[in-house]
Every structure is written in structure tokens, then in C-alpha cells.
Design a protein around this motif. Sequence first.
Motif, short mmCIF file in Angstrom:
data_model
loop_
_atom_site.label_atom_id
_atom_site.label_comp_id
_atom_site.label_asym_id
_atom_site.label_seq_id
_atom_site.Cartn_x
_atom_site.Cartn_y
_atom_site.Cartn_z
N CYS A 1 0.49 -1.46 0.23
CA CYS A 1 0.04 0.38 -0.09
C CYS A 1 0.39 1.01 -0.07
CB CYS A 1 -1.20 0.27 1.37
SG CYS A 1 -2.22 1.17 0.80
N CYS B 1 -3.12 4.81 6.34
CA CYS B 1 -4.06 5.16 7.30
C CYS B 1 -4.18 4.65 9.03
CB CYS B 1 -5.06 4.55 6.21
SG CYS B 1 -5.50 5.21 4.18
N CYS C 1 -7.10 1.60 8.73
CA CYS C 1 -6.62 0.66 8.74
C CYS C 1 -6.83 -0.33 9.28
CB CYS C 1 -5.77 0.47 7.33
SG CYS C 1 -5.95 -0.71 6.23
N GLU D 1 -3.01 -1.06 -0.98
CA GLU D 1 -3.60 -1.32 -2.80
C GLU D 1 -3.47 -1.42 -3.36
OE1 GLU D 1 -4.92 1.64 -5.55
OE2 GLU D 1 -5.58 1.90 -3.90
N ASN E 1 -7.92 3.69 -3.91
CA ASN E 1 -8.25 5.27 -2.70
C ASN E 1 -7.28 6.03 -3.92
OD1 ASN E 1 -4.51 5.45 -3.64
ND2 ASN E 1 -4.64 4.44 -1.67
N SER F 1 -11.50 5.26 -2.46
CA SER F 1 -11.77 5.68 -0.78
C SER F 1 -10.86 7.61 -0.52
CB SER F 1 -10.70 4.81 -0.13
OG SER F 1 -11.21 3.56 -0.68
N CYS F 2 -12.12 7.99 -0.33
CA CYS F 2 -11.37 9.58 0.52
C CYS F 2 -12.37 9.40 1.25
CB CYS F 2 -11.91 10.16 -0.86
SG CYS F 2 -11.57 12.41 -0.10
N TYR G 1 -7.75 15.34 4.99
CA TYR G 1 -7.15 14.01 3.96
C TYR G 1 -5.27 13.83 4.83
CZ TYR G 1 -6.26 11.82 -0.16
OH TYR G 1 -5.59 10.41 -0.91
N ARG H 1 -5.28 9.85 5.92
CA ARG H 1 -4.62 8.89 4.60
C ARG H 1 -3.32 9.44 4.35
NH1 ARG H 1 -7.98 4.53 2.47
NH2 ARG H 1 -9.93 5.46 2.63
N GLY I 1 -0.72 10.60 1.50
CA GLY I 1 -1.35 11.10 0.14
C GLY I 1 -1.62 12.77 0.30
N PHE J 1 -5.66 13.27 -5.13
CA PHE J 1 -6.70 13.04 -5.94
C PHE J 1 -7.85 12.90 -6.45
CE2 PHE J 1 -10.61 11.72 -4.10
CZ PHE J 1 -10.96 11.16 -3.72
#
Length: 346
Positions: free
Chosen positions: A45, A49, A52, A91, A117, A140-141, A149, A153, A156, A161
Motif C-alpha cells: 500500500c 491510514c 486500517c 492498494e 485510493n 476511497s476518500c 486528508y 490518509r 497521500g 486525489f
Amino acid sequence: MNRTRFRFNEYSIAPDLPRHILKQYAISGDNRSRAVLGLGITDLCNLRCPFCYYRQDRTSGKRTVMTTEFLKRLLNGVGRVGTIMIGLEGEPLCHPDFSSMMELSAAYADRTVLITNGLLLNADIVSVLNEYQVSSVMLSCDATTPETYRKLRRGGNIDVFINNARLLASSCNAKVCIHSVVTQDNWHELIRMPEFASGLGITHISLTQLRNNEWSNLNGIHRLSRAEIREFTLAVCQEAEKCNVNIVFDYLYSDVEMGDWLRDVLATFRCAKTEFSRSCISPWVSVSVLSDGRIFPCCGDIEPIYPESINFDGIFNCKVLLKLRYMLSGQNLPEVCRKCRKGEYE
């Protein structure tokens, strides 16, 4: 740290039962069109997160990637099914041969669904999704602002995104949906998700509640209270009506006690619906296969096992699943199922 506390084996589900009783709970080949096969093609991934529950299993440092050879063997053995969903564990776009995995999946399913994602999307990947006629892409958001974010995330960038989501919405033939996990940290912000999605050219949103786990607790990420769920649900539906955006509250969004309230409330909104049901149907229709070949019946607190055989019965009608269906049919729920239906996952 372990995600699972309940071993998914026949003795943890129910005592031994006569074969003629268990056979009553098998899925027949005639019902293949209802069967949903989840695939975790890698646990790699690009994000970290903090909520997760798969991340709890990544303590050894060893990463796994499902090979195309194993997927061919799996799909040849199981045969054609109604839906293949790609996106467990890690991911899927991190898989080094993502295109081949999509090609194989598309050949064995009436519908294919990708959960991602979105941060690794590009024009080439969109072309792959179009070539193999992917039915739906779930992005996924869990935020609409850079600050939230970054918190939810980790690793990220919301600007990446946004750009990739716009690319997908404008050039992919599949239905595009934003999937959000509602937590104490983002629920006020997610009320604006319909407007955020609409600005990206996306008209579908899916919402679920956080499944508490050791990792989320360690990082201070928590579920909403019932009062907050009620307030959020009403507010986000009102926003969705204004933006002409459709919302699905998935089957884990509400516990049993709030299920009737949720259905009654959503009936007053043309844009919203729920997948909630008092009777869990997951063990009758879906099985997930992880990148190392282990299987489990749902995303609950159940430890995966290796199947005895790689064919339709070995995956969808293994002895453990037959016992689980037997228990659920008699409302004699195993502990893991009782906790799930009450919204207790930790």
C-alpha cells in the motif's frame, strides 16, 4: 498486534454436524450469478491510514503479491461468478501486473469492481479499466480538506486525489463512487462530501462506519455515537438532495438497534438508500481470497484460513462456511457475529 481475535475454523463456529445437515446450506452452481468473490491481490500500500485494520497484520515486514498463476488456478477452479471485487488488504494499483489481474478477473465475472485510493491512477490505468469493462470503481476518500486528508490518509495528497478523480470521472466508462469511512475526526466535514463529489463530476457516494480495531484505537480514531450518527445522517442526506448526488449507506453503517430508524429516515429522501438488513446475507453470497491464498467470509474480526481445495465448493461451500450459515439460520450467532451486528468490533 493482530486484526483478528476469532479463529475462522469449524470448531470455533459450531460443533461437528452431520453431513446431510450441512449440505442444506451449500450454494448451488445455479446461484453463481449471486456469488461475490473478493480478491486481495496484494498487501502492498502507498498509504498508512491510521484506522486500517489490515495494517495490524503488517508487523512482519514481509509483503505478499498474488501471482497471475495463482489467480488463474483460483478462477479456473471456482468458475464464473456474478461479481469479482478487487481491493482488499492493500492498494491494488501497487500490484506489479495490475493489467493482467484485471484481464483475468474480467474473464470470469459478470461484473468487476475496483476499490482504490485513486492516488496511483493515470490515463493508462483508465484505459485498462475501459478495455476490460470494469463495472464500478470505488474511490476511497474520507475528507474534503487537505488537513483532514493528510491525517486520515497518511502519505497521500488531496490535490493528487482530486486530479485523478476528475480524470476517472471524465474518461472511465465505469460507474464511479466515492467511498468514505465516517469517524469522530471527519463527520462534520463529510457532511459536505456530496458537494465535493459533485465538483469532481461524481454523483455517487458510499458511506460506512469505522470498524474499531487496535490500530485505530492506538491512533485515537473512534466511531460516532448514536446521537452523532443521527445528526450526520440527516445532514448529509439534505446536502445530497441539494447536489443531486446519490448516497448508499452500506450494510455496516448501522447496527441492528438503529437499522429501523435508518430505513425510516432514508425513505424520506429520494437520493439515499441503505444496504442494511436485520439478517446478514454475507456468508451466503461472498467470500474473500487474500494475496497469500487464505480465505474469510466477511470483513469482520475473523482470522482467515487456507481452503482445503481450490474450486467452487472449496471456496464458497467449505465446511466452515456451511456451519456458519447453519448457525445464522437458527439465529444462534457466533460471538464474532453478535459483536458485528451490535456495531462492536474492537
